[in-house]
Design an enzyme around this catalytic site. Sequence first.
Site, PDB file in Angstrom:
ATOM      1  N   VAL A  92      32.297  39.815  46.118  1.00 21.68           N
ATOM      2  CA  VAL A  92      31.055  40.525  45.648  1.00 21.68           C
ATOM      3  C   VAL A  92      31.229  40.562  44.016  1.00 21.68           C
ATOM      4  CG1 VAL A  92      30.289  41.838  47.585  1.00 21.68           C
ATOM      5  CG2 VAL A  92      32.197  42.838  46.253  1.00 21.68           C
ATOM      6  N   GLY A  93      32.326  40.273  43.619  1.00 20.69           N
ATOM      7  CA  GLY A  93      32.860  40.404  42.192  1.00 20.69           C
ATOM      8  C   GLY A  93      34.387  40.221  41.910  1.00 20.69           C
TER       9      GLY A  93
ATOM     10  N   GLY B 231      37.307  41.570  38.897  1.00 24.96           N
ATOM     11  CA  GLY B 231      37.600  42.397  38.133  1.00 24.96           C
ATOM     12  C   GLY B 231      38.664  41.926  37.210  1.00 24.96           C
ATOM     13  N   THR B 232      39.011  42.567  36.034  1.00 21.18           N
ATOM     14  CA  THR B 232      40.399  42.102  35.301  1.00 21.18           C
ATOM     15  C   THR B 232      41.592  41.779  35.832  1.00 21.18           C
ATOM     16  OG1 THR B 232      39.381  43.740  33.537  1.00 21.18           O
ATOM     17  CG2 THR B 232      41.943  42.941  33.294  1.00 21.18           C
TER      18      THR B 232
ATOM     19  N   GLY C 265      41.870  41.234  39.983  1.00 16.21           N
ATOM     20  CA  GLY C 265      41.747  40.610  41.096  1.00 16.21           C
ATOM     21  C   GLY C 265      40.183  40.637  41.585  1.00 16.21           C
TER      22      GLY C 265
ATOM     23  N   VAL D 189      37.036  41.355  44.472  1.00 12.13           N
ATOM     24  CA  VAL D 189      36.517  42.460  45.325  1.00 12.13           C
ATOM     25  C   VAL D 189      35.777  41.796  46.251  1.00 12.13           C
ATOM     26  CG1 VAL D 189      34.770  44.300  45.197  1.00 12.13           C
ATOM     27  CG2 VAL D 189      36.090  43.833  42.939  1.00 12.13           C
TER      28      VAL D 189
ATOM     29  N   LYS E  89      45.347  38.639  34.651  1.00  9.92           N
ATOM     30  CA  LYS E  89      45.091  38.025  33.287  1.00  9.92           C
ATOM     31  C   LYS E  89      45.920  38.243  32.106  1.00  9.92           C
ATOM     32  CE  LYS E  89      40.370  37.064  34.774  1.00  9.92           C
ATOM     33  NZ  LYS E  89      38.729  37.386  34.310  1.00  9.92           N
TER      34      LYS E  89
ATOM     35  N   ASP F 119      36.664  53.449  29.216  1.00  5.02           N
ATOM     36  CA  ASP F 119      35.897  52.093  29.316  1.00  5.02           C
ATOM     37  C   ASP F 119      34.364  52.026  29.693  1.00  5.02           C
ATOM     38  OD1 ASP F 119      36.062  49.251  28.632  1.00  5.02           O
ATOM     39  OD2 ASP F 119      36.836  48.719  30.551  1.00  5.02           O
TER      40      ASP F 119
END
Length: 309
Positions: free
Chosen positions: A27-28, A30-31, A33, A35, A58, A158
């Site tokens: 479903v997505g 992130g920075t 890993g 999801v 990253k 953030d």
Amino acid sequence: MYKRQVFKDLKINKYVHDEWVIQPIFVGAGTYGHVMITKAKNSGRVGAVKIIKNMSAKDRSLTQDQRNNHTMRETKLLLELDHPNIIKMYSTVISNGISPNYKDYYIFQQLVFGGDLFSYLAKSDSLMPVEEEECLLIVYQILLALKYLHARNIVHRDLKLDNILLRTPEPCTKIILADFGIAKRLTFADRLHTVIGTPEYCAPEVGFQNKQVFCKSLTKTVAKQHEKEGYDFKCDMWSLGVIAYIALTGVSPFFQGAESTTENIFDKMLSGNLNFGAIQWANITSAAKHFVHSLLTVDTKKRLGAEQA
């Protein structure tokens, strides 16, 4: 066959949790890993799991310990929080990674189906504004979350369109604040000095800490003074001002496309020149303009706090 291959390729343990079973549905990302969807064994309730594998981070400049600290700080904070406008964490599991020196983190949390606010506004080649009444409802819910966080001495740091989730991708939906990876708890009278966040949304007092991106108009004396002062909860309020500005107009107050540099973003911030005479503001009420201006104020003493806003 494909489903088994997903877990094998990513070295993900679908049964790492006693209650939740990870599904091969993404479903997505992130920075740090992926999801994925997860389902409760007994009730069948659906949730999400953020899988953080340290070797796939990253930011290679971070040491292993630093990556661990980032992750543990986020999980510890979220497990303490309970607010309808903040992503709910159910539990976490830490397992062995590619070697005994590395750990994989599985963060089981609430699944929010409606995507993020950036995607919601990106209905064409550019961001599209929403009606003022809808913007008011979005901003109000974010403020409820910020008031809750700030009362508990937590700074998000953030806040941006990408980290505002929608329960459903439609007007007047519930808003959920997510991604606490760089959130920070302050002690009494504490100040923050780390340059962190996203430049487009970053309050000027945060950016002042980095001497390499100081605006040319700043003297060394002024620079040192800002470095000494640091920043606090008001950095979140500036970021909210940027979000409100974009939601009302479809354009960013300081970031003007790929040609924008960190330096000229800060130059525009410091000028304090919010162009309310632009055509995008033609049908926006004076109250909304005043509200945005009260958040995008360089002087933190004059900038609204969460309670005032």
